[in-house]
Each structure stands twice: as structure tokens, then as C-alpha cells.
Enzyme design. Structure first.
Site, PDB file in Angstrom:
ATOM      1  N   ASP A  14       1.221  -1.359  -0.267  1.00 51.14           N
ATOM      2  CA  ASP A  14      -0.295   0.403  -0.123  1.00 51.14           C
ATOM      3  C   ASP A  14       0.661   1.338  -0.005  1.00 51.14           C
ATOM      4  O   ASP A  14       0.552   2.414   0.800  1.00 51.14           O
ATOM      5  CB  ASP A  14      -0.489   0.180   0.988  1.00 51.14           C
ATOM      6  CG  ASP A  14      -1.751  -1.245   1.377  1.00 51.14           C
ATOM      7  OD1 ASP A  14      -1.989  -1.602  -0.053  1.00 51.14           O
ATOM      8  OD2 ASP A  14      -1.832  -1.177   2.029  1.00 51.14           O
ATOM      9  N   LYS A  17       1.471   2.044  -5.337  1.00 51.20           N
ATOM     10  CA  LYS A  17       2.335   1.929  -6.427  1.00 51.20           C
ATOM     11  C   LYS A  17       1.041   1.966  -7.582  1.00 51.20           C
ATOM     12  O   LYS A  17       1.585   2.506  -9.229  1.00 51.20           O
ATOM     13  CB  LYS A  17       2.308   0.231  -6.030  1.00 51.20           C
ATOM     14  CG  LYS A  17       3.105  -0.427  -5.400  1.00 51.20           C
ATOM     15  CD  LYS A  17       3.719  -1.735  -4.471  1.00 51.20           C
ATOM     16  CE  LYS A  17       2.332  -2.779  -4.211  1.00 51.20           C
ATOM     17  NZ  LYS A  17       1.910  -1.861  -2.801  1.00 51.20           N
ATOM     18  N   GLY A  41      -4.807  -4.206  -3.302  1.00 48.23           N
ATOM     19  CA  GLY A  41      -5.287  -3.054  -3.708  1.00 48.23           C
ATOM     20  C   GLY A  41      -4.653  -1.916  -4.208  1.00 48.23           C
ATOM     21  O   GLY A  41      -4.147  -1.762  -3.978  1.00 48.23           O
ATOM     22  N   HIS A  42      -4.796  -1.722  -5.446  1.00 48.81           N
ATOM     23  CA  HIS A  42      -4.358  -1.012  -6.268  1.00 48.81           C
ATOM     24  C   HIS A  42      -5.086   0.223  -6.755  1.00 48.81           C
ATOM     25  O   HIS A  42      -5.819   0.415  -8.302  1.00 48.81           O
ATOM     26  CB  HIS A  42      -2.743  -0.673  -7.477  1.00 48.81           C
ATOM     27  CG  HIS A  42      -2.263  -2.354  -7.094  1.00 48.81           C
ATOM     28  ND1 HIS A  42      -1.119  -2.531  -7.922  1.00 48.81           N
ATOM     29  CD2 HIS A  42      -1.898  -2.440  -5.670  1.00 48.81           C
ATOM     30  CE1 HIS A  42      -0.510  -3.400  -7.479  1.00 48.81           C
ATOM     31  NE2 HIS A  42      -0.526  -3.217  -6.107  1.00 48.81           N
ATOM     32  N   GLN A 223       1.923  -6.502  -2.951  1.00 43.51           N
ATOM     33  CA  GLN A 223       2.378  -6.276  -2.050  1.00 43.51           C
ATOM     34  C   GLN A 223       3.899  -4.921  -1.191  1.00 43.51           C
ATOM     35  O   GLN A 223       4.177  -4.557  -2.256  1.00 43.51           O
ATOM     36  CB  GLN A 223       2.226  -7.784  -1.722  1.00 43.51           C
ATOM     37  CG  GLN A 223       1.312  -8.226  -1.159  1.00 43.51           C
ATOM     38  CD  GLN A 223       0.562  -8.983  -2.653  1.00 43.51           C
ATOM     39  OE1 GLN A 223       1.296  -9.552  -3.079  1.00 43.51           O
ATOM     40  NE2 GLN A 223      -0.934  -8.686  -2.885  1.00 43.51           N
TER      41      GLN A 223
HETATM   42  P1  GDP Z   1      -0.904   0.095  -3.346  1.00 46.54           P
HETATM   43  O1  GDP Z   1      -1.190  -0.972  -3.254  1.00 46.54           O
HETATM   44  O2  GDP Z   1       0.533   0.709  -3.218  1.00 46.54           O
HETATM   45  O3  GDP Z   1      -1.374   0.996  -5.151  1.00 46.54           O
HETATM   46  O4  GDP Z   1      -1.443   1.227  -2.525  1.00 46.54           O
HETATM   47  P2  GDP Z   1      -2.877   1.609  -2.352  1.00 46.54           P
HETATM   48  O5  GDP Z   1      -3.894   2.579  -3.372  1.00 46.54           O
HETATM   49  O6  GDP Z   1      -3.745   0.591  -1.286  1.00 46.54           O
HETATM   50  O7  GDP Z   1      -3.217   2.676  -0.918  1.00 46.54           O
HETATM   51  C1  GDP Z   1      -2.351   3.983  -1.517  1.00 46.54           C
HETATM   52  C2  GDP Z   1      -3.571   4.879  -1.087  1.00 46.54           C
HETATM   53  O8  GDP Z   1      -2.949   5.599  -1.011  1.00 46.54           O
HETATM   54  C3  GDP Z   1      -4.124   4.879  -1.490  1.00 46.54           C
HETATM   55  O9  GDP Z   1      -5.739   5.522  -0.947  1.00 46.54           O
HETATM   56  C4  GDP Z   1      -3.925   6.411  -2.695  1.00 46.54           C
HETATM   57  O10 GDP Z   1      -4.826   7.152  -3.482  1.00 46.54           O
HETATM   58  C5  GDP Z   1      -3.546   7.278  -1.902  1.00 46.54           C
HETATM   59  N1  GDP Z   1      -2.212   7.765  -2.010  1.00 46.54           N
HETATM   60  C6  GDP Z   1      -0.957   7.620  -3.477  1.00 46.54           C
HETATM   61  N2  GDP Z   1      -0.569   8.730  -3.113  1.00 46.54           N
HETATM   62  C7  GDP Z   1      -0.542   9.375  -2.048  1.00 46.54           C
HETATM   63  C8  GDP Z   1      -0.513  11.075  -1.612  1.00 46.54           C
HETATM   64  O11 GDP Z   1       0.910  11.334  -2.195  1.00 46.54           O
HETATM   65  N3  GDP Z   1      -0.487  11.455  -0.632  1.00 46.54           N
HETATM   66  C9  GDP Z   1      -2.400  11.058  -0.152  1.00 46.54           C
HETATM   67  N4  GDP Z   1      -2.371  11.417   0.791  1.00 46.54           N
HETATM   68  N5  GDP Z   1      -2.497   9.928  -0.778  1.00 46.54           N
HETATM   69  C10 GDP Z   1      -1.472   9.461  -1.572  1.00 46.54           C
HETATM   70  P1  IMO Z   2      -1.097  -3.711  -1.828  1.00 45.74           P
HETATM   71  O1  IMO Z   2      -0.390  -4.659  -3.612  1.00 45.74           O
HETATM   72  C1  IMO Z   2      -0.768  -4.434   2.213  1.00 45.74           C
HETATM   73  C2  IMO Z   2      -1.101  -8.630   3.766  1.00 45.74           C
HETATM   74  C3  IMO Z   2      -2.456  -8.654   4.374  1.00 45.74           C
HETATM   75  C4  IMO Z   2      -1.570 -10.240   5.890  1.00 45.74           C
HETATM   76  C5  IMO Z   2      -0.365 -11.100   4.733  1.00 45.74           C
HETATM   77  C6  IMO Z   2      -1.229 -12.347   4.215  1.00 45.74           C
HETATM   78  O2  IMO Z   2      -2.268  -3.325  -2.283  1.00 45.74           O
HETATM   79  O3  IMO Z   2       0.048  -2.728  -1.515  1.00 45.74           O
HETATM   80  P2  IMO Z   2      -3.045 -12.727   2.065  1.00 45.74           P
HETATM   81  O4  IMO Z   2      -4.269 -12.296   1.550  1.00 45.74           O
HETATM   82  O5  IMO Z   2      -1.838 -12.271   1.005  1.00 45.74           O
HETATM   83  O6  IMO Z   2      -2.540 -14.111   2.615  1.00 45.74           O
HETATM   84  O7  IMO Z   2      -2.300 -12.696   3.063  1.00 45.74           O
HETATM   85  O8  IMO Z   2      -0.440  -9.648   3.387  1.00 45.74           O
HETATM   86  N1  IMO Z   2      -1.566  -7.919   2.530  1.00 45.74           N
HETATM   87  C7  IMO Z   2      -1.473  -6.815   2.118  1.00 45.74           C
HETATM   88  N2  IMO Z   2      -1.203  -5.654   2.762  1.00 45.74           N
HETATM   89  N3  IMO Z   2      -0.809  -4.706   0.725  1.00 45.74           N
HETATM   90  C8  IMO Z   2      -1.795  -6.256   0.091  1.00 45.74           C
HETATM   91  O9  IMO Z   2      -1.225  -5.652  -1.013  1.00 45.74           O
HETATM   92  C9  IMO Z   2      -1.019  -6.643   0.968  1.00 45.74           C
HETATM   93  N4  IMO Z   2      -1.539  -7.601   0.399  1.00 45.74           N
HETATM   94  C10 IMO Z   2      -1.144  -9.135   0.957  1.00 45.74           C
HETATM   95  O10 IMO Z   2      -3.005  -8.188   4.843  1.00 45.74           O
HETATM   96  O11 IMO Z   2      -0.967  -9.056   6.104  1.00 45.74           O
HETATM   97 MG    MG Z   3      -2.636  -1.743  -1.917  1.00 41.25          MG
END
Ligand code: GDP
Ligand code: IMO
Ligand code: MG
Length: 427
Positions: A14, A17, A41-42, A223
Site C-alpha cells: 500500500d 504503487k 488493491g492499487h 504487496q
Molecule cells: P498500492 O497498493 O501500493 O497501490 O497503494 P494503495 O492504493 O493500497 O494505497 C495507497 C493510498 O494512498 C491510496 O488510497 C492512494 O489513493 C493514496 N495515495 C497515493 N499517493 C498519495 C499521496 O501522495 N498522498 C496521499 N494523501 N494519498 C496518496
Molecule cells: P498491495 O499490492 C498490504 C497482507 C495481508 C496479510 C498478509 C497475507 O495493495 O500493496 P494474503 O491475502 O496475501 O494471504 O495476506 O499480507 N497483504 C497486503 N497488505 N497491501 C497488499 O497489497 C497486501 N496483500 C496482502 O494483510 O497481512
Molecule cells: Mg494496496
């Protein structure tokens, strides 16, 4: 011959990416996912709309970018169908721009049930899995009994499906898990039918041919490095190699064809699910970070645990991945903190001090040693590299010196446009 650049998270996932792949995608001919599955979840934000992608690569909104789901991915046809249907109203050329490896492993509904059963059986030691069936599906892959995307084209697919689900039912009968099989089976087989309409390919040939043609390829990690099956905080990890080496096995790319490795990290740390988190803040500061950063899981909605940035773990991730550029996300979340703490070393139970991750990360009592920097206490909307608050520049310079890799990009908000380049990223 061109190279494959890899973009991956250096923390526990998270990091942002999805946003950055979307930002960089116009520079690339191809974006490819190499591991993980719907546990990811991207999030991408532009034109006032927020999109969350789980299995589809984050280059899908860029008209000229081809998107590949590689052999290292575990694919759930049901989730895939829902994702595609959600995107339908945006008039994208998905059928033309999406390519799926025949060697990607299929997540069956029974894998999700097994995930539930395994978590339940762990009691207090549960991993905090997203329950998307990731672990059981990779178990079957490694156990050489998994089903792959290419199998859906074979005449005896139903037979293979029944054989594997039969093995799963045998395990499930010892667990107290409720389910309606006829409904799940129908949903799955309908989704398999839907999947057949897409381009199912031998993606290792496709990608290597693109390289020969001189195309630029971006591999999109899922991840984070600290969730890697080998190098993460085992057993509190996911079931794939999330590190840069995973891009080689997950796409069929030779190591010498890897170019830049972009390492993404948040200006602080978060983790969702169980497992060690040395700098976790269990007080109101952690609560404030969660609120400011809107730190709730993109896949499960769970609140993310929050804490200060952790240099020993970042240095470890940089080492394992061979990171060549660092991208710092969510700087704006720290706008209101008068003091910013940075963990530089760990003190272990026996009093010794280290900047290495101890093997016994899970059972070791780690006390983080902090350095304090002054916060910038200012809004970051409309900043550029030149107009950056002095304290933010100091924070970035400090991290860069400690980590020994240039920080080339700063993200100051979720939208595509809230991105500051400190150095041009040339592809
Ligand atoms: P990913 O899994 O690495 O793609 O990241 P996620 O989408 O799960 O989580 C990142 C969260 O931070 C999302 O809700 C994005 O919209 C948000 N986000 C990304 N870059 C920024 C930033 O620079 N500032 C803020 N406030 N939110 C951001
Ligand atoms: P993105 O790509 C954050 C965590 C889960 C749990 C562990 C194992 O959005 O960054 P799993 O379902 O893979 O067996 O879970 O890994 N986890 C993540 N945490 N971002 C993710 O993906 C994750 N995918 C799995 O919360 O601790
Ligand atoms: Mg994510």
C-alpha cells in the site's frame, strides 16, 4: 534490446504503487504484473474519480499501453470479471490492451474457503490474510497440482476442476466453514467462460519479443518487500516473491534484462494484518496518521496500523531489490506533525544496537532508536521542487543520505497531478 524496469513497494504494501504506475505508464509500452493476485488493491485517482485495481495492471487507463498479467500471478476469474465489468463504463480498449499468461495459476472458490479454514485454525496467530485464496493457490502451484489459465481451453477442464476441488473438499470437511457449493461453482464456471474471451497468451514470448523490438516494459509489483515469502517477516507474509527477483520468474525475464528498480515508500510506515511492526504507534499520533493518510485497506477496508519511518527495514529492502531510484509517497500526510521521527537503529532484548533486521524479528523485542527532525507544518498543494518547504527538503536529503539511493519523486496527494519530480525519470 531494451530493459524491464521494476516498480515495487519497500514496506508492507500500500505504498502507492498503483498511483505511480499510472503516472509513469505513458512512458512505457507495456505494464506487467508479475506476482500476487486479488489480495492487491492499487488505487489510481484522476479527473475526480478513484479507481481500485486488484488484478488488472495499473497501465490500463493509458490508451497506448499494453497490460500483461504474468505467469507469476494467481488469478481469480470471478474477481477478474467484476473488475472488468466495473471498468466497462470508461470505454477503455481492454480487450485490445490486456494480455493474460496461460501459465498464471487459477484461484478456485475452494482456495478462498481453504484460506478461511487455515486462518481460523491459526486462532491468535492468524496472518490477517485478505482471504482471497492466495496462500492455498500458491500451495497448489508449488505442490504441482494447480490449475492454470491455459487449462480452461482444454477439453477436460471440468474433469481437472472436479479433481482438484475434490481434494479441497476432503480437507474442508474437517473444518467448520459454511458455503453454498452449487452457487460458487456456477459463479466460477460462468467467470471462466467470460475469461475465455480475452487474449490468453504465452506471455514470456510476448514480453521477450517486445524487448527485442525495443519496447519499454514496466513490471508492477504487488504487496511489499517486507511481505515477501523469503525475506519478509515470516510467517506473517504473503505467499509470493514480491522482490525484484520475482519479476524474472513471474514474467520470464532474464536477470540481465532488468533495468531500473524503483523502490516506493511512504514518508512513514503502515501495515495491515498481523505481524511485527517495530515503529508502530499505538497512541493518538498513530490515530492521526491513519486519519490524515486515510489509512484503510483498499481491498478489505481494514484500518491500517501506522507508525514512523523505519530505516533498518528500508535499507534491507533496498539491498534485496537492488533499488536504483527511490520514490517517496504521501509526504502531505505529515504536514501537521511538528516533529517527525525517523527510526535509525533497533535496540534488541539483550541491549545490543543494530541497523540490521534480526532473524527473530517475530519473537524479538525491538525498541526503535529515533532521530527527530523538524516538521514543515505547511500545506504541500502546489509545491514544486524549488518551492518545497525547507524542512521537507531537509527530511528528503536526510533520508537520501541514510539510504544511499537518490529520491527522484515525491508524491503530495492521491491524484495523478500531485507528483513532484526532483530529477527527471527518463525511460
Ligand atoms: P498500492 O497498493 O501500493 O497501490 O497503494 P494503495 O492504493 O493500497 O494505497 C495507497 C493510498 O494512498 C491510496 O488510497 C492512494 O489513493 C493514496 N495515495 C497515493 N499517493 C498519495 C499521496 O501522495 N498522498 C496521499 N494523501 N494519498 C496518496
Ligand atoms: P498491495 O499490492 C498490504 C497482507 C495481508 C496479510 C498478509 C497475507 O495493495 O500493496 P494474503 O491475502 O496475501 O494471504 O495476506 O499480507 N497483504 C497486503 N497488505 N497491501 C497488499 O497489497 C497486501 N496483500 C496482502 O494483510 O497481512
Ligand atoms: Mg494496496
Amino acid at each position: 534490446m531494451s530493459k524491464v524496469d521494476v516498480l515495487l513497494g519497500l514496506q508492507w504494501g500500500d505504498e502507492g504503487k498503483g498511483k505511480i504506475v499510472d503516472v509513469l505508464a505513458p512512458k512505457y509500452d507495456v505494464v506487467a504484473r508479475f506476482q500476487g493476485g486479488p489480495n492487491a488493491g492499487h488505487t489510481l485517482e484522476f479527473d475526480g474519480i478513484k479507481h481500485v485495481l486488484h488484478q488488472i495492471p495499473s497501465g490500463i487507463f493509458r490508451e497506448k499501453t499494453k497490460n500483461v498479467i504474468g505467469n507469476g500471478v494467481v488469478l481469480d476469474p470471478i474477481v477478474f470479471r467484476t473488475e472488468i465489468e466495473k471498468l466497462q463504463k470508461f470505454n477503455l480498449n481492454i480487450k485490445g490492451n490486456l494480455f493474460i499468461s496461460k501459465k498464471a495459476t487459477l484461484i478456485l472458490p475452494t482456495h478462498r474457503l481453504l484460506d478461511q479454514a487455515q486462518e481460523k485454525a491459526k486462532g491468535d496467530n492468524k496472518i490477517g490474510s485478505t482471504l482471497k485464496g492466495i496462500g492455498p493457490t500458491y500451495q497448489d502451484k508449488i505442490g504441482r497440482q494447480g490449475l492454470r489459465v491455459g487449462d480452461i481451453l482444454s477439453e477436460n477442464f471440468i474433469e481437472k476442476f472436479k479433481k482438484l476441488t475434490g481434494i479441497h473438499f476432503n480437507i474442508l470437511k474437517d473444518h467448520d466453514i459454511q458455503y453454498n457449493w452449487p452457487e460458487l461453482e456456477k459463479q466460477f464456471l460462468d467467470a471462466v467462460h467470460f475469461l475465455k474471451e480475452f487474449k490468453l497468451i504465452e506471455s514470456e514470448y510476448f514480453l521477450n519479443n517486445e524487448l527485442k523490438k525495443g519496447s519499454s516494459i514496466l513490471a508492477e509489483g504487488a504487496q511489499g518487500s517486507l511481505l515477501d515469502i523469503d525475506f519478509g517477516s515470516y510467517p506473517f507474509v504473503t505467499s509470493s516473491n514480491t522482490v525484484s527477483a520475482g519479476a524474472c520468474t513471474g514474467l520470464g525475464i532474464a536477470p540481465r534484462n532488468i533495468g531500473e528498480v524503483y523502490g516506493i515508500f511512504k514518508a512513514y510506515s503502515t501495515r495491515v494484518g498481523s505481524g511485527p511492526f517495530p515503529t508502530e504507534l499505538l497512541d493518538e499520533q498513530g490515530e492521526l496518521m491513519r486519519k490524515q493518510g486515510n489509512e484503510f485497506g483498499s481491498t478489505t477496508g481494514r484500518p491500517r496500523r501506522c507508525g514512523w519511518i523505519d530505516l533498518p527495514s528500508l535499507k534491507y529492502s533496498i539491498m534485496i531489490n537492488g533499488v536504483t531510484q527511490l520514490l517517496m509517497m504521501k509526504a502531505d500526510v505529515l504536514n501537521i506533525f511538528p516533529t517527525i521521527k525517523v527510526c535509525t537503529k533497533y535496540q534488541l532484548r539483550d541491549g545490543s544496537v543494530t541497523d540490521m533486521l534480526p532473524y527473530e524479528l517475530v519473537n524479538e523485542k525491538i525498541t526503535p532508536i529515533y532521530t527527530e527532525l523538524k516538521g514543515w507544518n505547511a500545506s504541500l498543494s502546489d509545491i514544486s521542487d524549488i518551492s518545497m518547504p525547507a524542512e521537507l527538503s531537509q527530511y528528503i536529503d536526510y533520508l537520501q543520505a541514510e539510504l544511499g539511493v537518490p529520491i527522484t519523486l515525491i508524491s503530495t496527494g492521491p491524484d495523478r497531478t500531485q507528483t513532484v519530480y526532483r530529477q527527471a525519470i527518463n525511460v
